[in-house]
Enzyme design. Structure first.
Site, PDB file in Angstrom:
ATOM      1  N   CYS A   1      -9.555  -1.324 -10.745  1.00  0.00           N
ATOM      2  CA  CYS A   1      -9.016  -0.175 -10.020  1.00  0.00           C
ATOM      3  C   CYS A   1      -7.693  -0.490  -9.317  1.00  0.00           C
ATOM      4  O   CYS A   1      -7.195   0.321  -8.550  1.00  0.00           O
ATOM      5  CB  CYS A   1     -10.037   0.379  -9.029  1.00  0.00           C
ATOM      6  SG  CYS A   1     -10.515  -0.799  -7.760  1.00  0.00           S
TER       7      CYS A   1
ATOM      8  N   HIS B   1       0.819  -1.212   0.000  1.00  0.00           N
ATOM      9  CA  HIS B   1       0.000   0.000   0.000  1.00  0.00           C
ATOM     10  C   HIS B   1       0.849   1.257   0.000  1.00  0.00           C
ATOM     11  O   HIS B   1       0.500   2.257  -0.607  1.00  0.00           O
ATOM     12  CB  HIS B   1      -0.955   0.000   1.203  1.00  0.00           C
ATOM     13  CG  HIS B   1      -2.197  -0.771   0.910  1.00  0.00           C
ATOM     14  ND1 HIS B   1      -2.444  -1.996   1.450  1.00  0.00           N
ATOM     15  CD2 HIS B   1      -3.229  -0.490   0.086  1.00  0.00           C
ATOM     16  CE1 HIS B   1      -3.586  -2.444   0.982  1.00  0.00           C
ATOM     17  NE2 HIS B   1      -4.095  -1.562   0.158  1.00  0.00           N
TER      18      HIS B   1
ATOM     19  N   GLU C   1     -11.476  -9.023  -5.611  1.00  0.00           N
ATOM     20  CA  GLU C   1     -10.063  -9.139  -5.241  1.00  0.00           C
ATOM     21  C   GLU C   1      -9.791 -10.448  -4.518  1.00  0.00           C
ATOM     22  O   GLU C   1      -8.655 -10.775  -4.212  1.00  0.00           O
ATOM     23  CB  GLU C   1      -9.609  -7.928  -4.415  1.00  0.00           C
ATOM     24  CG  GLU C   1     -10.518  -7.580  -3.287  1.00  0.00           C
ATOM     25  CD  GLU C   1     -10.221  -6.231  -2.641  1.00  0.00           C
ATOM     26  OE1 GLU C   1      -9.161  -5.647  -2.898  1.00  0.00           O
ATOM     27  OE2 GLU C   1     -11.064  -5.766  -1.857  1.00  0.00           O
TER      28      GLU C   1
HETATM   29  C1  PEP Z   1      -6.641  -3.731  -4.970  1.00  0.00           C
HETATM   30  O1  PEP Z   1      -6.543  -4.635  -4.137  1.00  0.00           O
HETATM   31  O2  PEP Z   1      -6.272  -3.819  -6.150  1.00  0.00           O
HETATM   32  C2  PEP Z   1      -7.216  -2.427  -4.575  1.00  0.00           C
HETATM   33  C3  PEP Z   1      -7.513  -1.515  -5.465  1.00  0.00           C
HETATM   34  O3  PEP Z   1      -7.377  -2.211  -3.242  1.00  0.00           O
HETATM   35  P1  PEP Z   1      -6.165  -1.843  -2.246  1.00  0.00           P
HETATM   36  O4  PEP Z   1      -4.930  -1.666  -3.093  1.00  0.00           O
HETATM   37  O5  PEP Z   1      -6.582  -0.612  -1.531  1.00  0.00           O
HETATM   38  O6  PEP Z   1      -6.106  -3.051  -1.377  1.00  0.00           O
HETATM   39 MG    MG Z   2      -7.498  -4.460  -2.204  1.00  0.00          MG
END
Ligand code: PEP
Ligand code: MG
Length: 494
Positions: free
Chosen positions: A449, A140, A379
């Site tokens: 996304c 992240h 996911e």
């Molecule tokens: C993902 O898992 O691709 C996503 C967009 O969520 P995050 O990166 O916030 O876990």
């Molecule tokens: Mg995610």
């Protein structure tokens, strides 16, 4: 660390003045614990070993909490909650203290790891970057760094990192040069110039509609992790907001945001986008996004634990507040609500029922609110493999960051397996293709996304799987549109 402990002790002393005798006794006990070297020393030892203060304190206190919880004596078991309280109070002070910590211009921070909240609290507006011994390009923090254009190198392991001195950091190629000579400095400057002219070319696409070489229109939206990012962005450059990571509200030093704070933040984002869609994701805490006092402690594998919607359904008092705030903000724009980490259809049904209950309650109170479609992230492989089970979702959005780590069994935050954590793995593309077909059969749109959508090298493959909508970091808008323009869907080899 010592500053945060002193500040926490002062907070507690201030609190004690307002309490009755019995409650003041509890606080007095907490102060005594904070003043006890035996509590603080393990964290200080870890810091001397090079661990960041936040991580050192968290680990030291988690270990003590576990000891107290395992004690036979009920008295000691009960003290575990005092320790948790102390742990979180000091963490809040650490995070608060870091807000005011000014970095020299262009400073490269070197260390083991950095948490997303600490990254967000740091002022990167005057340049600078990160050099980490641990970490991974899919974590992240890496994602946040890319979104803000903060250069970052991860997985440096045991490399010799100086306390201070001159370094050159090349985030594109993952290179850190310590104490450079003239030749290295000149080569670096040349690479920097080439990268900057390439960026200029990509940026010329930013304000244009995204169209492939053979004329297929692609929707390109943006991901938002902090509403302040919107101040420098023009809504005309995107087709909406495909992901608002609502975690940003929960990472602040002030504790969990109340309904009003959330309502104001969501409304601000919706108004920015006008009539374009805004997909706000409900809280996705847990995994590598811990929130003190909210996420579970000591999970053996947090990415497979109580995170995302699972946590929201376990902490209904928090989830209900968020759903009310979202329902109240709906009249301000074109809101869509998205649920993270959905694994079973029943979770979706529960979330939907809670949202409807929030609407009924708001209407009964005479508070303005509106309905928004409820969609879900894809996911978790269970959802990607069997989308037909999730027809209750109004739309799907692929979270390629998490989907990749679950499909490849390679953690997104583990440097040693970063090469296996590959969102372009043929298995991922096969899965995405079959998900899109399955979703089409139940007439649901699919967007993506995750960070793969902003990677020029991955965009052609994703479009060939059938994706026609991507949501990318604002900084990647130009380069994503440029890569789309270079893709020819009519000619598979182009
Ligand atoms: C993902 O898992 O691709 C996503 C967009 O969520 P995050 O990166 O916030 O876990
Ligand atoms: Mg995610």
């Amino acid at each position: 660390m010592r500053g945060a402990i002193t500040a926490a002790t002062q907070d507690l002393a201030g609190l004690m003045d307002q309490l009755d005798e019995e409650t003041a006794g509890i606080i007095e006990f907490q102060i005594a614990m904070l003043e006890d070297d035996a509590l603080v020393e393990p964290a200080l030892f870890s810091i001397r070993e090079g661990i960041a203060a936040e991580a050192a304190w968290q680990a030291a206190l988690d270990a003590q909490v576990a000891d107290y919880e395992a004690a036979e004596d009920e008295y000691f078991q009960a003290r575990a909650s005092d320790l948790k309280d102390l742990r979180d109070r000091v963490l809040r002070n650490l995070r608060g203290a870091s807000c005011v910590q000014a970095l020299p211009d262009g400073a490269v921070l070197a260390g083991h790891e950095i948490t997303p909240s600490r990254f967000l609290e740091t002022d990167w507006s005057r340049g600078g970057g990160l050099a980490l011994r641990q970490g991974s390009p899919s974590s992240h923090v890496a994602m946040l760094a890319r979104a803000r254009g903060v250069p970052m190198v991860v997985g440096l392991g045991d490399a010799d990192l100086p306390e201070t001195g001159e370094v050159l950091l090349d985030g594109d190629d993952g290179i850190l040069i310590v104490d450079p000579d003239d030749q290295e400095r000149n080569a670096f400057t040349r690479r920097q110039q080439a990268a900057s002219s390439n960026r200029q070319l990509e940026e010329s696409y930013r304000g244009k509609p995204a169209v492939t070489g053979d004329g297929t229109a692609i929707a390109v939206m943006i991901n938002v992790a902090d509403p302040d990012e919107l101040d420098d962005l023009d809504p005309a450059d995107c087709d909406g907001i495909g992901l608002v990571r609502s975690e940003f509200l929960f990472h602040g030093p002030g504790g969990l945001p109340d309904e009003e704070q959330q309502y104001l933040a969501y409304s601000r984002i919706l108004r920015w986008a006008g009539d374009k869609p805004v997909v706000i994701r409900t809280l996705d805490a847990g995994g590598d996004k811990p929130i003190a006092g909210l996420t579970a402690d000591n999970e053996s594998n947090p990415f497979l634990g109580l995170r995302g919607l699972r946590l929201s359904l376990a902490r209904l008092e928090v989830f209900r507040v968020q759903l009310r705030a979202l329902a109240r903000s709906a009249p301000e724009g074109n809101l869509k609500i998205m649920l993270p980490m959905v694994t079973r259809p029943e979770e979706l049904t529960k979330a939907k029922r809670l949202y409807e209950e929030a609407l009924v309650a708001l209407r009964a109170e005479g508070v303005a609110c509106g309905e928004a479609p409820l969609g879900m992230m894809v996911e978790v492989p269970a959802a990607a493999i069997a989308p037909e089970l999730f027809a209750e979702a109004a739309f799907f959005s692929i979270g390629s960051n998490d989907l990749t780590q679950y499909v490849t069994a390679a953690g997104r935050d583990i440097a040693a397996v970063a090469d296996l954590n590959d969102s372009a793995h043929p298995a991922m593309l096969k899965l995405i293709r079959s998900l899109i077909e399955g979703a089409a059969a139940i007439e649901r749109d699919v967007s993506l996304c995750g960070d793969a959508g902003g990677e020029p090298s991955e965009i052609p493959g994703l479009l060939r799987c059938g994706l026609r909508s991507l949501s990318v970091a604002p900084l990647a808008l130009g380069r994503a549109k440029a890569a789309i323009a270079e893709t020819d869907l009519a000619n598979a080899h182009a």
